[in-house]
Write a protein that holds these residues in place. Structure first.
Motif, PDB file in Angstrom:
ATOM      1  N   ARG A   1     -40.220  41.124 -15.373  1.00  0.00           N
ATOM      2  CA  ARG A   1     -40.606  40.137 -14.347  1.00  0.00           C
ATOM      3  C   ARG A   1     -39.591  40.112 -13.221  1.00  0.00           C
ATOM      4  N   ALA A   2     -38.302  40.198 -13.556  1.00  0.00           N
ATOM      5  CA  ALA A   2     -37.253  40.193 -12.532  1.00  0.00           C
ATOM      6  C   ALA A   2     -37.385  41.412 -11.624  1.00  0.00           C
ATOM      7  N   LEU A   3     -37.685  42.559 -12.175  1.00  0.00           N
ATOM      8  CA  LEU A   3     -37.906  43.763 -11.360  1.00  0.00           C
ATOM      9  C   LEU A   3     -39.076  43.568 -10.410  1.00  0.00           C
ATOM     10  N   ALA A   4     -40.143  42.957 -10.902  1.00  0.00           N
ATOM     11  CA  ALA A   4     -41.318  42.700 -10.063  1.00  0.00           C
ATOM     12  C   ALA A   4     -40.966  41.732  -8.932  1.00  0.00           C
ATOM     13  N   LEU A   5     -40.198  40.705  -9.249  1.00  0.00           N
ATOM     14  CA  LEU A   5     -39.793  39.736  -8.226  1.00  0.00           C
ATOM     15  C   LEU A   5     -38.916  40.382  -7.169  1.00  0.00           C
ATOM     16  N   LYS A   6     -37.999  41.267  -7.608  1.00  0.00           N
ATOM     17  CA  LYS A   6     -37.145  41.973  -6.637  1.00  0.00           C
ATOM     18  C   LYS A   6     -37.973  42.887  -5.749  1.00  0.00           C
ATOM     19  N   ALA A   7     -38.989  43.536  -6.323  1.00  0.00           N
ATOM     20  CA  ALA A   7     -39.847  44.433  -5.559  1.00  0.00           C
ATOM     21  C   ALA A   7     -40.650  43.661  -4.507  1.00  0.00           C
ATOM     22  N   GLU A   8     -41.031  42.420  -4.835  1.00  0.00           N
ATOM     23  CA  GLU A   8     -41.774  41.584  -3.884  1.00  0.00           C
ATOM     24  C   GLU A   8     -40.942  41.265  -2.641  1.00  0.00           C
ATOM     25  N   ARG A   9     -39.650  41.177  -2.816  1.00  0.00           N
ATOM     26  CA  ARG A   9     -38.744  40.813  -1.732  1.00  0.00           C
ATOM     27  C   ARG A   9     -38.580  41.925  -0.707  1.00  0.00           C
ATOM     28  N   THR A  10     -38.759  43.158  -1.152  1.00  0.00           N
ATOM     29  CA  THR A  10     -38.514  44.297  -0.246  1.00  0.00           C
ATOM     30  C   THR A  10     -39.780  44.770   0.411  1.00  0.00           C
TER      31      THR A  10
ATOM     32  N   GLU B   1     -45.199  27.298 -17.107  1.00  0.00           N
ATOM     33  CA  GLU B   1     -43.959  27.888 -17.620  1.00  0.00           C
ATOM     34  C   GLU B   1     -43.613  29.160 -16.860  1.00  0.00           C
ATOM     35  N   ASP B   2     -44.633  29.959 -16.548  1.00  0.00           N
ATOM     36  CA  ASP B   2     -44.403  31.197 -15.798  1.00  0.00           C
ATOM     37  C   ASP B   2     -43.849  30.894 -14.406  1.00  0.00           C
ATOM     38  N   VAL B   3     -44.369  29.860 -13.762  1.00  0.00           N
ATOM     39  CA  VAL B   3     -43.887  29.475 -12.433  1.00  0.00           C
ATOM     40  C   VAL B   3     -42.429  29.028 -12.515  1.00  0.00           C
ATOM     41  N   LYS B   4     -42.100  28.241 -13.539  1.00  0.00           N
ATOM     42  CA  LYS B   4     -40.722  27.771 -13.709  1.00  0.00           C
ATOM     43  C   LYS B   4     -39.779  28.936 -14.000  1.00  0.00           C
ATOM     44  N   THR B   5     -40.231  29.868 -14.838  1.00  0.00           N
ATOM     45  CA  THR B   5     -39.400  31.028 -15.160  1.00  0.00           C
ATOM     46  C   THR B   5     -39.189  31.894 -13.929  1.00  0.00           C
ATOM     47  N   ASP B   6     -40.243  32.108 -13.150  1.00  0.00           N
ATOM     48  CA  ASP B   6     -40.112  32.885 -11.912  1.00  0.00           C
ATOM     49  C   ASP B   6     -39.123  32.226 -10.966  1.00  0.00           C
ATOM     50  N   HIS B   7     -39.216  30.904 -10.841  1.00  0.00           N
ATOM     51  CA  HIS B   7     -38.286  30.185  -9.960  1.00  0.00           C
ATOM     52  C   HIS B   7     -36.848  30.359 -10.446  1.00  0.00           C
ATOM     53  N   MET B   8     -36.657  30.223 -11.759  1.00  0.00           N
ATOM     54  CA  MET B   8     -35.316  30.384 -12.323  1.00  0.00           C
ATOM     55  C   MET B   8     -34.784  31.789 -12.045  1.00  0.00           C
ATOM     56  N   LEU B   9     -35.622  32.802 -12.247  1.00  0.00           N
ATOM     57  CA  LEU B   9     -35.195  34.176 -11.998  1.00  0.00           C
ATOM     58  C   LEU B   9     -34.851  34.393 -10.531  1.00  0.00           C
ATOM     59  N   ARG B  10     -35.663  33.850  -9.623  1.00  0.00           N
ATOM     60  CA  ARG B  10     -35.376  34.009  -8.186  1.00  0.00           C
ATOM     61  C   ARG B  10     -34.026  33.402  -7.820  1.00  0.00           C
ATOM     62  N   VAL B  11     -33.761  32.197  -8.328  1.00  0.00           N
ATOM     63  CA  VAL B  11     -32.494  31.528  -8.046  1.00  0.00           C
ATOM     64  C   VAL B  11     -31.337  32.345  -8.603  1.00  0.00           C
ATOM     65  N   LEU B  12     -31.468  32.797  -9.847  1.00  0.00           N
ATOM     66  CA  LEU B  12     -30.400  33.581 -10.463  1.00  0.00           C
ATOM     67  C   LEU B  12     -30.195  34.911  -9.750  1.00  0.00           C
ATOM     68  N   LEU B  13     -31.284  35.553  -9.336  1.00  0.00           N
ATOM     69  CA  LEU B  13     -31.164  36.840  -8.640  1.00  0.00           C
ATOM     70  C   LEU B  13     -30.486  36.698  -7.287  1.00  0.00           C
TER      71      LEU B  13
ATOM     72  N   VAL C   1     -27.839  34.950  -6.819  1.00  0.00           N
ATOM     73  CA  VAL C   1     -26.394  34.742  -6.969  1.00  0.00           C
ATOM     74  C   VAL C   1     -25.701  35.682  -7.957  1.00  0.00           C
ATOM     75  N   VAL C   2     -26.482  36.329  -8.832  1.00  0.00           N
ATOM     76  CA  VAL C   2     -25.857  37.227  -9.818  1.00  0.00           C
ATOM     77  C   VAL C   2     -26.671  38.514  -9.913  1.00  0.00           C
ATOM     78  N   PRO C   3     -26.072  39.575 -10.452  1.00  0.00           N
ATOM     79  CA  PRO C   3     -26.807  40.834 -10.634  1.00  0.00           C
ATOM     80  C   PRO C   3     -27.987  40.664 -11.599  1.00  0.00           C
ATOM     81  N   LEU C   4     -28.929  41.583 -11.508  1.00  0.00           N
ATOM     82  CA  LEU C   4     -30.161  41.529 -12.292  1.00  0.00           C
ATOM     83  C   LEU C   4     -29.901  41.357 -13.789  1.00  0.00           C
ATOM     84  N   LYS C   5     -29.058  42.168 -14.350  1.00  0.00           N
ATOM     85  CA  LYS C   5     -28.795  42.121 -15.792  1.00  0.00           C
ATOM     86  C   LYS C   5     -28.281  40.748 -16.203  1.00  0.00           C
ATOM     87  N   GLU C   6     -27.369  40.194 -15.441  1.00  0.00           N
ATOM     88  CA  GLU C   6     -26.824  38.875 -15.753  1.00  0.00           C
ATOM     89  C   GLU C   6     -27.876  37.786 -15.576  1.00  0.00           C
ATOM     90  N   ALA C   7     -28.715  37.909 -14.545  1.00  0.00           N
ATOM     91  CA  ALA C   7     -29.786  36.943 -14.316  1.00  0.00           C
ATOM     92  C   ALA C   7     -30.745  36.922 -15.509  1.00  0.00           C
TER      93      ALA C   7
END
Length: 82
Positions: A73-82, A35-47, A49-55
């Motif tokens: 989790r979304a903040l952590a995923l964004k931090a991983e990208r940079t 479930e965590d992997v699926k949620t992370d994937h969903m957050l990455r896809v949403l991030l 195309v849309v701003p963090l709050k909307e994602a």
């Protein structure tokens, strides 16, 4: 059963209203790694195309997960990208 079913049973018969009884309440199940992997994937896809709050709002509506947990989790995923 549910708490509503318990109340209905207790109030339906006078004999059930005497004495003591124990109610065991089971906590929410922990999320699985899958479930965590699926949620992370969903957050990455949403991030992508849309701003963090909307994602986070969309992910919460789709998964039923608390916004605070998704936001962290979304903040952590964004931090991983940079």
């Amino acid at each position: 059963g549910t708490l509503g079913e318990l109340c209905a049973r207790i109030f339906s018969a006078a004999s059930e209203q005497q004495g003591e009884f124990v109610v065991l309440i089971h906590g929410a199940a922990n999320t699985t790694a899958d479930e965590d992997v699926k949620t992370d994937h969903m957050l990455r896809v949403l991030l992508d195309v849309v701003p963090l709050k909307e994602a986070v709002t969309l992910a919460a509506r789709l998964t039923g997960t608390q916004k605070n947990r998704l936001y962290d989790r979304a903040l952590a995923l964004k931090a991983e990208r940079t």
